[in-house]
Design an enzyme around this catalytic site. Structure first.
Site, PDB file in Angstrom:
ATOM      1  N   ASP A 464      31.065  19.958  83.553  1.00 37.77           N
ATOM      2  CA  ASP A 464      31.184  19.226  82.276  1.00 37.77           C
ATOM      3  C   ASP A 464      32.604  18.824  81.894  1.00 37.77           C
ATOM      4  OD1 ASP A 464      28.488  19.723  82.154  1.00 37.77           O
ATOM      5  OD2 ASP A 464      28.544  20.943  80.342  1.00 37.77           O
ATOM      6  N   GLU A 539      23.125  16.039  82.030  1.00 36.17           N
ATOM      7  CA  GLU A 539      22.206  16.130  80.902  1.00 36.17           C
ATOM      8  C   GLU A 539      22.462  15.039  79.870  1.00 36.17           C
ATOM      9  OE1 GLU A 539      20.559  19.945  78.603  1.00 36.17           O
ATOM     10  OE2 GLU A 539      22.704  19.644  78.324  1.00 36.17           O
ATOM     11  N   GLU A 543      27.394  11.534  76.266  1.00 31.95           N
ATOM     12  CA  GLU A 543      28.720  12.131  76.394  1.00 31.95           C
ATOM     13  C   GLU A 543      29.424  11.631  77.647  1.00 31.95           C
ATOM     14  OE1 GLU A 543      28.864  16.285  74.065  1.00 31.95           O
ATOM     15  OE2 GLU A 543      27.378  16.254  75.670  1.00 31.95           O
TER      16      GLU A 543
END
Length: 712
Positions: A464, A539, A543
């Site tokens: 991430d 996911e 973002e």
């Protein structure tokens, strides 16, 4: 804006700032990797150097995996498979939508295995030449021995190609042969062809181009093994024939891709990017490579003319089409070059006019929100949550300065935001960053301190990073926009974060090239240094695009024209790929018809789609993680038609009103794209509950956004 060569120059080449500590090791071992760091951590081939080294690698359309002595074939070679849509496994149907909850492609099928007689229980897998598009994987009889077989792995390859330098080929299968037949004449000088008819009804073609010695002469030992009579020097290639592929494969055999050189340019609002495939083998032969749907829809005229009628199903990216060309060029003709910090709409542009009455009302809200303790809210043990909090206050300052017109209040509050940001720029947060040279990157020290690989969502393991650092880069862009003199003393720190996630050049020896964004897939992968059977995943599509928007805006305010241009091009590519693979309107033809009713992917893996999240199954979580944060670029990716369909499916008729917590505000902020006045009514209600705001969201920004779009 003109940027004639987007990838020519590095962002920087100096070491990360001295206040970022150094580590010489990393808790994730680099299994079998040869060469020196930096190494790619988030690419399609990571399973080759993680965990058991036997989890699949997804090349689209093929999947490959080191057999490791397991499976039906019990081989020590490289297994190759391709899954048809009819082989997929589907989850339960959701009554509300009629869509299946997930679909997954089976793993472990060993259709064709390329191995060698010399390989056995002491076989070692090593990898080198790790790039943003490719890797070389070698299988050797033992740790010290010379490689028996070498494989260059490049996404989209029409063949899985194996280089032999004297080892004795074994062609195995876990599906079993019906027949193995050799063509009576060479396809090309030096190229022998075999047809492998398997018990599952599939036909695979095998081509063997010998560079010295004898041609490949296979002897069928049993229905699972065909063995060469002699050592072989040259390239063995296998490809699945969908029924009409033989003529294309015959022409393209003998050559194979070894890598990709990425070039690109931007001129005004038009961007182009080109994959120039590097190749080996028969250099005069033109390559066949498979293109994904978003490539096909953006090909220039020349590339489109080289598409064939040969199609193969991919695992999660629709139908791939073979293109006979040594280079592809893709065009994005509507880059969002004029997009800035205020709300923006396609074909309209920036929208930031608000009536005096509404401005005064929102101004009171802004005063309340800016009285909050920025230092306290941003002081968290997580780069992700700290970044979201910083971005929240940055959004408020943009609203106050550019939309409410109170520049004095914005500059006064900017002082606090700079102090909050300085905690991180000075690396004084709860878990400071460190530069670790084992893989090559800037990571949280959380795992080093706690021993927990999942600390801060796996940041230490490169999970991430574009989400986490994207929020910081956005905040820095806002600060630099409001106070340009701040940029000079903070540029090295911010650019370090940019380099970690989006370094465009191999000249930068501290970070790998394009750690997160995958130029082949048109979006990023979030999954870091963790072995996984279903490949890389991501996911939050929103973002992902947030980090790209942040890159664009930091490039704009810091004067890095190439960075800003790359951001614009990436945003356009992401809009195209997200609408194909992640966000589904009723006309989507890429994903299975029985899945698009979910409206979003949930988690998109290389091998499955799962309409869920890692943190819960509430529908507001699943849909909302693809909405946050609301930024000017959001309508570029999440079209009005899509938002309207999604709202009607899940949240209309009062259903959104029943949602609790911060997800409620996220849903209504998203609603502003189709009914901005309705959204403003929600946010401006006298009994608005602050608990309806996510930790990365502000009421000021949501109200300004919906008011501007609604003409209030």
């Amino acid at each position: 804006m003109a940027a004639p060569n987007l990838f020519a120059n590095p962002i920087a080449t100096d070491a990360p700032p001295a206040n970022i500590g150094r580590k010489q090791d990393h808790p994730a071992p680099r299994l079998g990797i040869t060469g020196t760091a930096p190494f790619e951590t988030n690419k399609f081939y990571a399973n080759f150097f993680l965990g058991t080294q036997t989890a699949p690698t997804y090349l689209h359309p093929y999947s490959v995996a080191w057999s490791g002595g397991k499976g039906v074939s019990a081989s020590w070679g490289m297994s190759v498979s391709h899954v048809e849509m009819r082989q997929r496994v589907y989850g339960q149907i959701t009554p509300e939508t009629g869509a299946v909850k997930y679909f997954i492609n089976p793993v472990g099928i060993q259709s064709v295995v390329i191995s060698a007689k010399e390989l056995g229980s002491t076989t070692t897998l090593t990898s080198d030449l790790l790039t943003d598009f490719s890797v070389r994987v070698c299988l050797g009889p033992s740790p010290q021995a010379q490689a028996a077989i070498q494989f260059h792995m490049v996404q989209g390859s029409a063949f899985v190609s194996a280089l032999f330098t004297g080892a004795t080929p074994l062609i195995q299968t876990g599906v079993f042969y019906k027949t193995v037949t050799r063509s009576t004449k060479e396809v090309k000088p030096g190229v022998t062809k075999y047809k492998l008819h398997l018990e599952d009804g599939a036909t695979w073609l095998l081509y063997a181009y010998h560079t010295k010695g004898d041609a490949l002469d296979l002897q069928v030992v049993n229905n699972g093994l065909a063995q060469s009579k002699k050592p072989f020097y040259g390239v063995i290639q296998v490809a699945k024939d969908p029924g009409n592929g033989e003529a294309v494969y015959d022409k393209a055999c003998g050559a194979y891709a070894t890598g990709v050189k990425l070039t690109g340019s931007v001129n005004g609002n038009k961007g182009t990017y080109t994959f120039l495939f590097q190749k080996a083998g028969m250099l005069t032969t033109i390559l066949a490579m498979f293109a994904l749907p978003h490539h096909q829809s953006s090909f220039d005229t020349d590339t489109r003319g080289k598409m064939t009628a040969v199609n193969l199903q991919t695992t999660t990216k629709g139908i791939a089409t073979a293109v006979v060309a040594d280079a592809w060029t893709m065009i994005e003709s509507a880059l969002p070059t004029e997009m800035g910090f205020v709300p923006w709409l396609p074909k309209v542009g920036s929208v930031n006019t608000i009536s005096a009455t509404v401005r005064n009302f929102i101004h009171n809200i802004a005063l309340q929100e800016l009285s909050q303790n920025m230092l306290q809210q941003t002081d968290q043990d997580s780069m992700y949550f700290s970044g979201k909090a910083l971005a929240k206050f940055a959004q408020i300052l943009i609203a106050v300065n550019d939309m409410l017109g109170d520049k004095a209040l914005a500059l006064q509050s900017l002082k606090q935001l700079k102090v909050a940001f300085a905690r991180f720029a000075e690396n004084m947060q709860q878990y400071p960053l460190v530069y670790e040279s084992g893989w090559g990157g800037v990571v949280s020290s959380a795992t080093y301190v706690t021993g927990n690989s999942g600390a801060d969502f796996g940041n230490t393991y490169y999970n991430d990073h574009h989400f986490h650092y994207g929020y910081f880069i956005y905040c820095a862009a806002v600060i630099g926009y409001l106070e340009p003199t701040w940029i000079a003393s903070n540029k090295a720190y911010v650019n370090t974060l940019v380099r970690d996630i989006a370094n465009p050049s191999a000249q930068d020896k501290y970070f790998p090239v394009w750690r997160c964004f995958d130029w082949f897939h048109g979006h990023s992968w979030a999954h870091g240094l963790f072995e996984t059977l279903d490949g890389k995943d991501q996911e939050s599509s929103s973002e992902d695009t947030m980090h790209t928007y942040a890159l664009k805006m930091w490039g704009t305010v810091s004067g890095d024209q190439n960075l800003a241009a790359r951001g614009n091009l990436m945003l356009s590519i992401q809009a195209r790929s997200m609408q194909a693979y992640y966000l589904y309107n009723k006309n989507n033809t890429v994903q299975p018809p029985n899945f698009i009713g979910n409206k979003v992917a949930g988690i998109l893996f290389e091998n499955k789609l799962d309409h869920t999240t890692y943190f819960g199954g509430n529908i507001e979580y699943i849909q909302g993680i693809h909405m946050l944060p609301l930024l000017p670029h959001t309508p570029l990716v999440r079209t009005g038609d899509f938002v309207a369909e999604e709202w009607e499916t899940y949240f209309g008729n009062g259903r959104a009103d029943k949602v609790v917590g911060g997800w409620k505000g996220i849903l209504f902020a998203n609603y502003a794209m189709i009914d901005p006045r309705g959204a403003y009514t929600f946010f401006s209600q006298p009994r608005f509950d602050p608990s309806w705001l996510d930790g990365g969201a502000s009421l000021t920004w949501y109200m300004c956004y919906s008011a501007a779009l609604g003409g209030l």
